[in-house]
Design an enzyme around this catalytic site. Structure first.
Site, PDB file in Angstrom:
ATOM      1  N   LYS A  14     -32.047  58.464  39.849  1.00  6.21           N
ATOM      2  CA  LYS A  14     -31.015  59.082  40.979  1.00  6.21           C
ATOM      3  C   LYS A  14     -29.506  58.951  40.672  1.00  6.21           C
ATOM      4  O   LYS A  14     -28.952  59.778  40.556  1.00  6.21           O
ATOM      5  CB  LYS A  14     -31.485  58.799  42.537  1.00  6.21           C
ATOM      6  CG  LYS A  14     -32.777  58.997  42.808  1.00  6.21           C
ATOM      7  CD  LYS A  14     -33.159  58.624  44.179  1.00  6.21           C
ATOM      8  CE  LYS A  14     -33.067  57.384  44.508  1.00  6.21           C
ATOM      9  NZ  LYS A  14     -34.035  56.322  43.852  1.00  6.21           N
ATOM     10  N   ARG A  51     -34.299  58.595  53.407  1.00  2.00           N
ATOM     11  CA  ARG A  51     -35.504  58.051  52.678  1.00  2.00           C
ATOM     12  C   ARG A  51     -36.557  57.893  53.662  1.00  2.00           C
ATOM     13  O   ARG A  51     -37.554  57.450  53.444  1.00  2.00           O
ATOM     14  CB  ARG A  51     -34.870  56.631  52.592  1.00  2.00           C
ATOM     15  CG  ARG A  51     -34.509  56.632  51.086  1.00  2.00           C
ATOM     16  CD  ARG A  51     -34.069  55.336  50.950  1.00  2.00           C
ATOM     17  NE  ARG A  51     -34.611  54.597  49.787  1.00  2.00           N
ATOM     18  CZ  ARG A  51     -33.732  54.237  48.882  1.00  2.00           C
ATOM     19  NH1 ARG A  51     -32.602  54.714  48.921  1.00  2.00           N
ATOM     20  NH2 ARG A  51     -33.818  53.173  47.907  1.00  2.00           N
ATOM     21  N   ARG A  61     -32.828  47.567  33.488  1.00  2.61           N
ATOM     22  CA  ARG A  61     -31.696  48.175  34.125  1.00  2.61           C
ATOM     23  C   ARG A  61     -30.389  46.825  34.411  1.00  2.61           C
ATOM     24  O   ARG A  61     -30.801  46.181  34.696  1.00  2.61           O
ATOM     25  CB  ARG A  61     -31.803  48.657  35.476  1.00  2.61           C
ATOM     26  CG  ARG A  61     -30.471  48.906  36.233  1.00  2.61           C
ATOM     27  CD  ARG A  61     -30.932  49.761  37.433  1.00  2.61           C
ATOM     28  NE  ARG A  61     -31.806  49.364  38.351  1.00  2.61           N
ATOM     29  CZ  ARG A  61     -32.254  50.230  39.472  1.00  2.61           C
ATOM     30  NH1 ARG A  61     -31.674  51.280  39.568  1.00  2.61           N
ATOM     31  NH2 ARG A  61     -32.852  49.458  40.234  1.00  2.61           N
ATOM     32  N   ARG A  70     -30.019  43.624  38.948  1.00  5.34           N
ATOM     33  CA  ARG A  70     -29.904  43.663  40.627  1.00  5.34           C
ATOM     34  C   ARG A  70     -31.002  42.633  40.915  1.00  5.34           C
ATOM     35  O   ARG A  70     -32.008  42.509  40.146  1.00  5.34           O
ATOM     36  CB  ARG A  70     -30.176  45.134  40.932  1.00  5.34           C
ATOM     37  CG  ARG A  70     -29.167  45.750  41.481  1.00  5.34           C
ATOM     38  CD  ARG A  70     -29.359  46.999  41.695  1.00  5.34           C
ATOM     39  NE  ARG A  70     -30.515  47.438  42.561  1.00  5.34           N
ATOM     40  CZ  ARG A  70     -30.770  48.696  42.921  1.00  5.34           C
ATOM     41  NH1 ARG A  70     -30.038  49.728  42.443  1.00  5.34           N
ATOM     42  NH2 ARG A  70     -31.639  49.067  43.817  1.00  5.34           N
ATOM     43  N   ARG A 101     -40.950  47.693  46.801  1.00  4.40           N
ATOM     44  CA  ARG A 101     -40.042  48.886  47.014  1.00  4.40           C
ATOM     45  C   ARG A 101     -40.732  50.290  46.512  1.00  4.40           C
ATOM     46  O   ARG A 101     -40.496  51.193  47.329  1.00  4.40           O
ATOM     47  CB  ARG A 101     -38.802  49.115  46.086  1.00  4.40           C
ATOM     48  CG  ARG A 101     -37.914  47.991  46.607  1.00  4.40           C
ATOM     49  CD  ARG A 101     -36.760  47.632  45.428  1.00  4.40           C
ATOM     50  NE  ARG A 101     -36.003  48.623  44.796  1.00  4.40           N
ATOM     51  CZ  ARG A 101     -35.237  48.547  43.592  1.00  4.40           C
ATOM     52  NH1 ARG A 101     -35.474  47.793  43.132  1.00  4.40           N
ATOM     53  NH2 ARG A 101     -34.898  49.758  43.417  1.00  4.40           N
TER      54      ARG A 101
HETATM   55  P1  AP5 Z   1     -31.351  54.681  38.105  1.00  8.36           P
HETATM   56  O1  AP5 Z   1     -30.659  56.019  37.757  1.00  8.36           O
HETATM   57  O2  AP5 Z   1     -30.556  53.559  38.469  1.00  8.36           O
HETATM   58  O3  AP5 Z   1     -32.435  54.815  39.229  1.00  8.36           O
HETATM   59  P2  AP5 Z   1     -32.373  55.054  40.769  1.00  8.36           P
HETATM   60  O4  AP5 Z   1     -33.209  56.392  40.947  1.00  8.36           O
HETATM   61  O5  AP5 Z   1     -30.849  55.060  41.188  1.00  8.36           O
HETATM   62  O6  AP5 Z   1     -33.031  53.730  41.136  1.00  8.36           O
HETATM   63  P3  AP5 Z   1     -32.445  52.500  42.312  1.00  8.36           P
HETATM   64  O7  AP5 Z   1     -33.275  51.437  42.016  1.00  8.36           O
HETATM   65  O8  AP5 Z   1     -31.146  52.470  42.537  1.00  8.36           O
HETATM   66  O9  AP5 Z   1     -33.356  53.211  43.546  1.00  8.36           O
HETATM   67  P4  AP5 Z   1     -33.374  52.904  44.837  1.00  8.36           P
HETATM   68  O10 AP5 Z   1     -33.767  54.033  45.414  1.00  8.36           O
HETATM   69  O11 AP5 Z   1     -34.460  52.033  45.070  1.00  8.36           O
HETATM   70  O12 AP5 Z   1     -32.167  51.781  45.216  1.00  8.36           O
HETATM   71  P5  AP5 Z   1     -31.033  51.961  46.245  1.00  8.36           P
HETATM   72  O13 AP5 Z   1     -29.791  51.284  45.373  1.00  8.36           O
HETATM   73  O14 AP5 Z   1     -30.989  53.554  46.532  1.00  8.36           O
HETATM   74  O15 AP5 Z   1     -32.134  54.373  36.820  1.00  8.36           O
HETATM   75  C1  AP5 Z   1     -32.994  53.106  36.545  1.00  8.36           C
HETATM   76  C2  AP5 Z   1     -33.041  52.775  35.161  1.00  8.36           C
HETATM   77  O16 AP5 Z   1     -33.618  53.626  34.271  1.00  8.36           O
HETATM   78  C3  AP5 Z   1     -31.656  52.793  34.766  1.00  8.36           C
HETATM   79  O17 AP5 Z   1     -31.381  51.509  33.896  1.00  8.36           O
HETATM   80  C4  AP5 Z   1     -31.434  54.004  33.823  1.00  8.36           C
HETATM   81  O18 AP5 Z   1     -30.435  53.864  32.812  1.00  8.36           O
HETATM   82  C5  AP5 Z   1     -32.743  54.234  33.372  1.00  8.36           C
HETATM   83  N1  AP5 Z   1     -32.993  55.672  33.286  1.00  8.36           N
HETATM   84  C6  AP5 Z   1     -32.590  56.420  33.936  1.00  8.36           C
HETATM   85  N2  AP5 Z   1     -33.084  57.596  33.801  1.00  8.36           N
HETATM   86  C7  AP5 Z   1     -33.899  57.584  32.510  1.00  8.36           C
HETATM   87  C8  AP5 Z   1     -34.423  58.516  31.840  1.00  8.36           C
HETATM   88  N3  AP5 Z   1     -34.648  59.634  31.998  1.00  8.36           N
HETATM   89  N4  AP5 Z   1     -35.124  58.088  30.953  1.00  8.36           N
HETATM   90  C9  AP5 Z   1     -34.945  56.713  30.452  1.00  8.36           C
HETATM   91  N5  AP5 Z   1     -34.481  55.618  31.049  1.00  8.36           N
HETATM   92  C10 AP5 Z   1     -33.735  56.189  32.414  1.00  8.36           C
HETATM   93  O19 AP5 Z   1     -31.393  51.169  47.198  1.00  8.36           O
HETATM   94  C11 AP5 Z   1     -31.444  49.829  47.419  1.00  8.36           C
HETATM   95  C12 AP5 Z   1     -31.867  49.212  48.738  1.00  8.36           C
HETATM   96  O20 AP5 Z   1     -30.834  49.777  49.579  1.00  8.36           O
HETATM   97  C13 AP5 Z   1     -33.174  49.869  49.325  1.00  8.36           C
HETATM   98  O21 AP5 Z   1     -34.237  49.171  48.787  1.00  8.36           O
HETATM   99  C14 AP5 Z   1     -33.052  49.696  50.845  1.00  8.36           C
HETATM  100  O22 AP5 Z   1     -33.125  48.450  51.091  1.00  8.36           O
HETATM  101  C15 AP5 Z   1     -31.523  50.053  50.963  1.00  8.36           C
HETATM  102  N6  AP5 Z   1     -31.130  51.432  51.155  1.00  8.36           N
HETATM  103  C16 AP5 Z   1     -30.393  52.227  50.344  1.00  8.36           C
HETATM  104  N7  AP5 Z   1     -30.559  53.543  50.964  1.00  8.36           N
HETATM  105  C17 AP5 Z   1     -31.197  53.318  52.170  1.00  8.36           C
HETATM  106  C18 AP5 Z   1     -31.584  54.330  53.046  1.00  8.36           C
HETATM  107  N8  AP5 Z   1     -31.322  55.653  53.270  1.00  8.36           N
HETATM  108  N9  AP5 Z   1     -32.276  53.709  53.960  1.00  8.36           N
HETATM  109  C19 AP5 Z   1     -32.662  52.619  54.068  1.00  8.36           C
HETATM  110  N10 AP5 Z   1     -32.500  51.636  53.267  1.00  8.36           N
HETATM  111  C20 AP5 Z   1     -31.674  52.105  52.267  1.00  8.36           C
HETATM  112 MG    MG Z   2     -29.658  54.133  42.285  1.00  8.17          MG
END
Ligand code: AP5
Ligand code: MG
Length: 210
Positions: A13, A88, A123, A156, A167
């Protein structure tokens, strides 16, 4: 264009948001980045969120709904925005509907669980600007250094294997139902998240024009 990026942790994402916001010239609102920022600056919200994030759990709905509502009222969102990581849960999606913004499309980035583990273990993120890299698929120009701002890249805390499993189960239980929610509204666009990063972005942009 008001967009939502949906997908499992590590589906890509943030990576897609980075490309799409530049191409569409609209801001990205990443709740994960906003919460990590609050944690780093030690705000009350950050302190409240810490234990949830580190355990791989979602931060309570009312907290995130509040920060998104406030962010969407800012002027730079008037011509569109990309939501990365929000909503989410169904209550978050319902709250978004009540905020008076119309969502145009919801892009669901589909990646099987077994691929996720590899993605997140490689990552690396910039603690300063939030930019994301991968040690194999998206290397920075200089090892361990952010291309955009020159800060140090780190892993992270919630990218430890056990936390990633938690997760993923939270995702399946609480976030996956949003696919049906937005499919029923005729807004869902499903993308194969195993394609090359650039190819996913190009295909998404093509579909958004259609
Ligand atoms: P990346 O783009 O970083 O993936 P992402 O989908 O953004 O993954 P996140 O881990 O950031 O998602 P998340 O939803 O768990 O965490 P968030 O920060 O939102 O890609 C991942 C890796 O793969 C990278 O190294 C990239 O380079 C590689 N890659 C990408 N595309 C690729 C491809 N096509 N091919 C190969 N490699 C690829 O949330 C963190 C925490 O915050 C949550 O756990 C929760 O506690 C809290 N939180 C955030 N939002 C909310 C919400 N709305 N409600 C409640 N809690 C929340
Ligand atoms: Mg992210």
């Amino acid at each position: 264009m008001n967009l939502i990026l949906l997908g499992a942790p590590g589906a890509g994402k943030g990576t897609q948001a980075e490309i799409l916001c530049e191409r569409l010239n609209i801001p990205t609102i990443s709740t994960g980045n906003m919460i990590r920022e609050a944690l780093k600056s030690g705000t009350e919200m950050g302190l409240k969120a810490k234990a949830f994030i580190e355990a791989g759990q979602l931060v309570p709905d009312e907290v995130v709904i509040g920060i998104v509502d406030e962010r969407l009222r800012q002027d730079d969102c008037k011509n569109g925005f990309i939501l990365d990581g929000f909503p989410r849960t169904i209550p978050q999606a319902e709250a978004l509907d009540r905020m008076g913004v119309t969502i145009d499309r919801v892009v669901d980035i589909n990646v099987p669980d077994e691929v996720i583990a590899r993605r997140v273990s490689g990552r690396r993120v910039c603690l300063d600007c939030g930019n994301t890299y991968h040690i194999e698929t998206k290397k920075p120009h200089v090892d361990g250094v952010c291309d955009r701002c020159g800060s140090t890249l780190v892993q992270r805390k919630d990218d430890q294997p056990e936390t990633v499993q938690e997760r993923l189960s939270v995702y399946h239980a609480q976030t996956e139902p949003l696919r049906d929610y937005y499919a029923a509204a005729g807004k869902l666009l499903v993308m194969d998240g195993q394609m090359d990063i650039q190819e996913i972005a190009e295909k998404t942009l093509e579909q958004l024009k259609a």
